[in-house]
Scaffold this motif. Structure first.
Motif, PDB file in Angstrom:
ATOM      1  N   GLU A 277      96.129  31.664  46.318  1.00 23.29           N
ATOM      2  CA  GLU A 277      96.188  30.212  46.671  1.00 23.29           C
ATOM      3  C   GLU A 277      95.535  29.498  45.747  1.00 23.29           C
ATOM      4  OE1 GLU A 277      97.552  28.796  49.396  1.00 23.29           O
ATOM      5  OE2 GLU A 277      98.403  30.532  50.041  1.00 23.29           O
ATOM      6  N   SER A 278      94.230  29.957  45.158  1.00 22.87           N
ATOM      7  CA  SER A 278      93.589  29.259  44.110  1.00 22.87           C
ATOM      8  C   SER A 278      94.089  29.348  42.664  1.00 22.87           C
ATOM      9  CB  SER A 278      92.018  29.657  44.233  1.00 22.87           C
ATOM     10  OG  SER A 278      91.928  31.123  43.758  1.00 22.87           O
ATOM     11  N   ARG A 279      95.240  30.049  42.376  1.00 29.72           N
ATOM     12  CA  ARG A 279      95.951  30.347  41.291  1.00 29.72           C
ATOM     13  C   ARG A 279      95.237  31.158  40.288  1.00 29.72           C
ATOM     14  NH1 ARG A 279     100.221  26.767  41.159  1.00 29.72           N
ATOM     15  NH2 ARG A 279     100.089  25.016  42.533  1.00 29.72           N
ATOM     16  N   GLN A 280      94.395  32.212  40.837  1.00 32.74           N
ATOM     17  CA  GLN A 280      93.958  33.154  39.952  1.00 32.74           C
ATOM     18  C   GLN A 280      94.639  34.446  40.137  1.00 32.74           C
ATOM     19  OE1 GLN A 280      89.562  33.603  40.572  1.00 32.74           O
ATOM     20  NE2 GLN A 280      89.713  31.695  41.744  1.00 32.74           N
ATOM     21  N   TYR A 281      95.839  34.312  39.101  1.00 38.17           N
ATOM     22  CA  TYR A 281      96.728  35.103  39.373  1.00 38.17           C
ATOM     23  C   TYR A 281      96.414  36.659  39.012  1.00 38.17           C
ATOM     24  CZ  TYR A 281      99.839  31.120  40.148  1.00 38.17           C
ATOM     25  OH  TYR A 281     100.311  29.890  40.808  1.00 38.17           O
ATOM     26  N   ASP A 282      95.648  36.614  38.046  1.00 46.29           N
ATOM     27  CA  ASP A 282      94.871  37.953  37.477  1.00 46.29           C
ATOM     28  C   ASP A 282      94.337  38.757  38.641  1.00 46.29           C
ATOM     29  OD1 ASP A 282      96.475  37.463  35.058  1.00 46.29           O
ATOM     30  OD2 ASP A 282      94.523  36.506  33.907  1.00 46.29           O
ATOM     31  N   LYS A 283      93.376  37.883  39.127  1.00 46.15           N
ATOM     32  CA  LYS A 283      92.475  38.485  39.994  1.00 46.15           C
ATOM     33  C   LYS A 283      93.452  39.065  41.428  1.00 46.15           C
ATOM     34  CE  LYS A 283      88.237  36.360  39.061  1.00 46.15           C
ATOM     35  NZ  LYS A 283      87.100  35.634  39.218  1.00 46.15           N
ATOM     36  N   ALA A 284      94.383  38.286  41.582  1.00 50.58           N
ATOM     37  CA  ALA A 284      95.061  38.424  42.874  1.00 50.58           C
ATOM     38  C   ALA A 284      95.916  39.642  42.539  1.00 50.58           C
ATOM     39  CB  ALA A 284      96.116  37.253  43.130  1.00 50.58           C
ATOM     40  N   THR A 285      96.696  39.818  41.214  1.00 49.86           N
ATOM     41  CA  THR A 285      97.146  40.993  40.851  1.00 49.86           C
ATOM     42  C   THR A 285      96.296  42.325  40.908  1.00 49.86           C
ATOM     43  OG1 THR A 285      98.601  39.628  39.612  1.00 49.86           O
ATOM     44  CG2 THR A 285      98.715  41.909  39.203  1.00 49.86           C
ATOM     45  N   GLU A 286      95.119  42.177  40.516  1.00 46.62           N
ATOM     46  CA  GLU A 286      94.360  43.152  40.512  1.00 46.62           C
ATOM     47  C   GLU A 286      94.070  43.843  42.050  1.00 46.62           C
ATOM     48  OE1 GLU A 286      89.498  44.056  39.215  1.00 46.62           O
ATOM     49  OE2 GLU A 286      90.509  42.304  38.424  1.00 46.62           O
ATOM     50  N   GLU A 287      93.791  42.757  42.775  1.00 49.29           N
ATOM     51  CA  GLU A 287      93.530  43.080  44.258  1.00 49.29           C
ATOM     52  C   GLU A 287      94.792  43.528  45.009  1.00 49.29           C
ATOM     53  OE1 GLU A 287      90.789  42.820  45.733  1.00 49.29           O
ATOM     54  OE2 GLU A 287      89.453  41.751  44.537  1.00 49.29           O
ATOM     55  N   TYR A 288      95.932  43.280  44.658  1.00 47.68           N
ATOM     56  CA  TYR A 288      97.172  43.678  45.089  1.00 47.68           C
ATOM     57  C   TYR A 288      97.276  45.060  44.502  1.00 47.68           C
ATOM     58  CZ  TYR A 288      98.422  39.069  47.025  1.00 47.68           C
ATOM     59  OH  TYR A 288      98.651  37.796  47.633  1.00 47.68           O
ATOM     60  N   GLU A 289      97.032  45.473  43.516  1.00 45.61           N
ATOM     61  CA  GLU A 289      97.284  46.777  42.744  1.00 45.61           C
ATOM     62  C   GLU A 289      96.160  47.637  43.638  1.00 45.61           C
ATOM     63  OE1 GLU A 289      99.455  47.811  40.905  1.00 45.61           O
ATOM     64  OE2 GLU A 289     100.257  46.214  39.673  1.00 45.61           O
ATOM     65  N   ILE A 309     105.247  44.102  48.795  1.00 47.72           N
ATOM     66  CA  ILE A 309     105.971  42.672  48.961  1.00 47.72           C
ATOM     67  C   ILE A 309     104.823  41.723  48.319  1.00 47.72           C
ATOM     68  CG2 ILE A 309     106.440  40.880  50.579  1.00 47.72           C
ATOM     69  CD1 ILE A 309     107.675  42.982  52.490  1.00 47.72           C
ATOM     70  N   ALA A 310     103.589  41.868  48.551  1.00 47.90           N
ATOM     71  CA  ALA A 310     102.597  40.951  47.722  1.00 47.90           C
ATOM     72  C   ALA A 310     102.567  41.063  46.375  1.00 47.90           C
ATOM     73  CB  ALA A 310     101.319  41.255  48.319  1.00 47.90           C
ATOM     74  N   LEU A 311     102.898  42.378  45.683  1.00 43.91           N
ATOM     75  CA  LEU A 311     102.684  42.562  44.117  1.00 43.91           C
ATOM     76  C   LEU A 311     104.177  41.898  43.663  1.00 43.91           C
ATOM     77  CD1 LEU A 311     101.669  46.180  43.970  1.00 43.91           C
ATOM     78  CD2 LEU A 311     100.530  44.217  43.053  1.00 43.91           C
TER      79      LEU A 311
END
Length: 961
Positions: A277-289, A309-311
């Protein structure tokens, strides 16, 4: 993204329903309309049944220990196959609770592996069994599990019905255990997840916060983690990212504390969503992984789909098509395998977005159509309306129930008010009745008081008159006895002194009884005066000083101060005379009697202590009762009136008297009297003329001397004068011995073996009845006749005396001639029996003896034969064998047979000789003489001829017989 937030609720309860949900995806889409109608009808029917059953069912009660045992058995099984096998075994053993728990855990295991249809079937069976036995705890858990199964399958309207039923049942249940509260929290959490899916975030927030509150009360870490995560997703939906971060982090902390891999994985998914939501895609990808990595090892494919699905979505956003298609392919395969339409909807939506961006519009359209169809199967407008209507009906039902409860409460309050008025009326009526009874009772009491007052006056007049009548003859008796003491002969003077002593004792007793009557009746006015009571006490005590010196008793008086107060001099004199008389009576020579008096505040304290023999607890409890006499060895213990008079006097002046005593150490009387100075009459300094009540030092009369051959009487009497009087009646003809109590009498009886015993009934220590029993139980003296002399003249007492072994029973005062006649008759009877025994044949002798006498003579004969055989026959040896002294044996044999021991032994020898002569013709006369204890044959000839009139030889020949 809200679908990722719906946590799996790990709990159990009970419900029923088995919809056929094992169809393929295409058939599911076509038949969803029919299923909606069938499920709605079934839900309505089950709801009605639920209400009826829950109202009328009597639940089965399992103890916490039984539940723990069943849980431990089920938890020992690991894996789906083991749980299935265990459940069948428990069901076969009729272990209903164990079977239900096994079904609950078996269904959970199937659901964790995304085998939702199988899980639904298993949980439905568990719900049926729990409902059948009425186990509310397992019933609610099964309902919640079935609701969760339907939520995983996307059938939200049915899921809502089951969770609501579980919540209603748990709320109505009176159980307050941990499991019951946990069931309520799980029901609220399930409803909250459904409301979130429908977009009704306000109701979802309310339900989830109630669930969180219950979990906090239970200190359930995992339960709090689940609800914090769900509340965080609501804040995320409202765009309140900071609040969402707070709640997600709280959830993560609780999951880490609980060690829940599933919860930690989901929290990483939530963190990734916020980063996206805050467009921090790297951190989002790391959390999903991280989330996918944690869920990858698990068989929980339903939750693993959320991470995949989130990844795929984050890679689509970042333009990484290869990664996007990789994860979409994995997600699609899993979703089709577990038949999850809501996940397939999201997957085909992402396919649509991907192909649209890449320009493959045909494929994009196909994906869009599939997503639309799947979305309709999960949540179309009709289903949303039905769910909303169901929620509205639930709310209306709740409000109607609350209104009914309020109406019922109002009716109860009205009924309570009416009952209260009725009770108040009954109480007032009862109080009126009680008041009437009290008034009537008071009237009767006043009337009774007047009657009792008249009776008291009559009783006082009676005692006064009868005392006067007693005093008149006593005056003559005492006067003449005093004159007779000047006679010339000592016997007359001694008799006169005895008469005077007994007359004075009788006069004192009469005066004390009159005093008690006056004080009890409150008749007459006490002669109150005011003065120095310490000086008055000193003068009373000094009158005992000479007597104390004559007895070598230390009389000590301690007055701490002079005390001026109102008192009745006559009362003080009587109290002190009785207390001091008792103290001197029971204090031995060289003992001590002490009197202490002092003042404390407005009270006078007086102690009278002695070092005498003391009293036991039984005596202490009755010491102030009139005519009570303790079981004591002391002589002349009195009438038991003096201390009763003291108690009456102390009570009359509003004081108190207590006593402390220890056997062997002494007795102390404590008196405490209030001090008043109201009397107008001043006593001044006067000398009192106190006549002390001095105890008589009586000694037992001396025994008269007599030969063993003389008839001997034993008199057992604790009163010296009576004992001497009885002895004087027989002293001219018989030897008389005296004993002052039963114990001493038994000792003398055993030592003297008298011909007759005269005993009193009431004596200190051993009484007359016990003397009779012990005499009759003793082999040495059981032949002695006994005469009981007593003042107890009732028929019952006479029977008791005769049963104890008395031969005659005389009442005091007895007639001297009657006593002499009784004694002579009993002695003559025994003399006649002895004469008949001596002159009768052996058979006649046996018939004239009592059983006890026959038994004794049989023992004597047996011992004589034994000693003859041993050649040791003599009087002393025979007495030792019989455990007697030679004197006791002599008097016993003479009393029974009239023969001395030597004569009786000779008769036994002659009987044996005659028997041998008749039955042993082979024995010579010399052998027979030897066997009969004769050392010289001529002596045997002489003795045999003297007894039978013929020689032994002639007897054998039959000459002269």
């Amino acid at each position: 993204m809200n679908k990722y937030k719906m946590l799996y609720l790990c709990s159990t309860t009970n419900a029923v329903l088995k919809p056929p949900y094992s169809l393929s995806m295409s058939l599911l889409v076509k038949l969803v309309g029919y299923l909606r109608l069938i499920l709605s009808a079934l839900t309505a029917f089950i709801s009605v049944c639920f209400l009826l059953v829950s109202c009328g069912r009597k639940p089965v009660s399992f103890t916490p220990d039984e539940r723990k045992v069943a849980d431990s058995i089920v938890r020992s099984a690991h894996g789906i196959d083991s749980l299935a096998s265990l459940q069948k075994r428990l069901e076969g053993e009729d272990n209903r609770l164990g079977s239900i728990i096994a079904l609950r855990e078996w269904g959970k295991a199937l659901r964790n592996e995304s085998r939702f249809e199988e899980a639904l079937n298993v949980h439905s069976k568990g719900q049926q069994q729990a409902e059948a036995i009425g186990d509310t705890l397992e019933w609610v858990q099964a309902l919640n599990n079935i609701g969760t199964d339907y939520r995983r399958m996307g059938v939200l309207d049915v899921a809502q019905e089951y969770h609501y039923r579980a919540w209603t049942l748990s709320k109505e249940c009176a159980d307050t255990s941990f499991t019951a509260k946990k069931n309520r929290a799980i029901s609220l959490n399930g409803l909250g997840n459904i409301y979130m899916t429908l977009g009704n975030y306000e109701r979802a927030d309310s339900a989830l916060r109630l669930a969180l509150k219950v979990e906090q009360q239970l200190h359930s870490t995992l339960g709090q983690a689940i609800n914090y995560a769900n509340l965080g997703s609501i804040f995320e939906h409202h765009g309140e990212i900071d609040s969402a971060w707070v709640y997600y982090r709280k959830s993560m902390a609780r999951n880490q504390e609980a060690g829940s891999t599933l919860g930690i994985s989901l929290c990483h998914t939530y963190f990734g969503s916020l980063y996206k939501e805050s467009r921090q895609y790297d951190k989002a990808t790391e959390e999903y992984e991280t989330a996918y990595r944690l869920m990858k090892a698990s068989k929980d494919e339903w939750h693993a789909l959320n991470s995949l699905i989130a990844l795929a979505d984050i890679y689509h956003t970042t333009g990484n098509d290869a990664k996007e298609m990789e994860y979409l392919g994995k997600a699609k395969a899993i979703a089709e395998r577990i038949k999850s339409p809501e996940h397939l909807t999201e997957i085909h939506t992402l396919y649509y977005k991907h192909y649209k961006r890449t320009g493959d519009y045909r494929t994009a359209l196909s994906s869009y159509e599939q997503a639309t169809v799947l979305q309709d199967s999960v949540l179309n407008m009709e289903k949303v309306n039905r769910i909303q209507n169901t929620s509205l009906n639930i709310e209306r039902n709740r409000q109607a129930r609350e209104m009914n409860e309020a109406r019922h409460k109002l009716e109860q309050e009205r009924a309570t008010r009416y009952v209260g008025f009725a009770i108040l009326g009954a109480v007032l009526l009862a109080l009126s009745g009680v008041l009437a009874i009290v008034l009537y009772t008071n009237r009767l009491r006043r009337r009774s008081h007047l009657v009792l007052k008249r009776l008291s006056a009559l009783r006082e007049n009676f005692f006064t008159n009868i005392t006067h009548e007693f005093r008149t003859p006593l005056t003559v008796i005492l006067g003449l006895s005093h004159d007779l003491q000047d006679a010339e002969t000592e016997a007359v003077r001694e008799s006169a002194r005895t008469i005077e002593r007994q007359g004075k004792g009788l006069l004192t007793l009469i005066n004390q009884l009159l005093d008690i009557s006056k004080i009890k009746s409150s008749v007459g006015n006490p002669d109150w005066c005011n003065g120095n009571i310490t000086a008055h006490l000193t003068m009373i005590i000094e009158t005992y000083r000479d007597y104390a010196r004559s007895r070598n008793i230390d009389l000590h008086f301690l007055a701490k101060e002079a005390v001026e107060m109102d008192f009745v001099p006559d009362y003080v004199s009587k109290v002190m005379n009785n207390l001091l008389s008792n103290a001197f009576k029971f204090t031995p020579e060289y003992g001590k009697v002490s009197v202490s008096v002092w003042r404390e505040s407005n009270c006078l304290f007086l102690d009278v202590a002695d070092t005498g023999e003391g009293m036991d607890k039984e005596t202490l409890s009755h010491v102030f009762e009139p005519f009570y006499q303790a079981e004591t060895d002391a002589r002349n213990i009195g009438t038991g009136v003096g201390l009763a008079l003291v108690k009456q006097i102390i009570d009359a002046v509003e004081g108190s008297i207590t006593v402390e005593s220890t056997v062997g150490k002494g007795t102390t009387f404590h008196i405490h009297v209030p001090i008043h100075n109201d009397s107008k009459r001043d006593m001044g300094i006067t000398t009192i003329d106190n006549s002390p009540l001095l105890p008589e030092n009586e000694t037992t009369p001396a025994d008269s001397e007599g030969e063993d051959s003389q008839c001997h009487l034993l008199v057992i009497e604790d009163n010296r004068d009576i004992a001497a009087y009885i002895g004087s009646l027989f002293a001219d003809r018989y030897a008389v011995s005296y004993a002052a109590n039963g114990r001493e009498g038994m000792e003398k009886a055993l030592n003297l073996v008298p011909d007759l015993i005269i005993t009193d009934l009431m004596m200190p220590g051993m009484d007359g009845l016990e003397v009779c029993r012990q005499v009759r139980g003793n082999e040495i003296i059981n032949h002695i006749p006994i005469i009981v002399v007593t003042a107890k003249i009732t028929e019952e007492e006479r029977i008791k005396g005769l049963e104890a072994g008395a031969d005659a029973y005389l009442a005091k005062p007895f007639n001297a001639d009657e006593l002499r006649t009784r004694v002579e008759k009993l002695l003559d009877r025994h003399r006649h029996l002895r004469d008949k025994f001596s002159n009768s044949a052996d058979t006649d002798k046996e018939q004239k003896l009592t059983d006890v006498e026959r038994h004794f003579l049989a023992k004597v004969v047996d011992f004589i034969y034994q000693l003859l055989d041993k050649r040791h026959l003599d009087v002393n040896t025979l007495a030792d064998k019989l455990c007697m002294s030679p004197r006791q044996l002599h008097r016993k044999l003479v009393a029974i047979t009239g023969d001395s021991p030597a004569t009786y032994m000779l008769k036994i020898k002659m009987q044996r000789a005659r028997n041998l002569l008749e039955t042993k013709p082979g024995l010579t006369i010399e052998n027979i003489a030897d066997r009969c204890g004769f050392e010289h044959t001529p002596n045997f000839y002489s003795a045999f001829r003297k007894m039978y009139g013929v020689t032994p030889m002639d007897y054998r020949r039959g000459i002269g017989i």
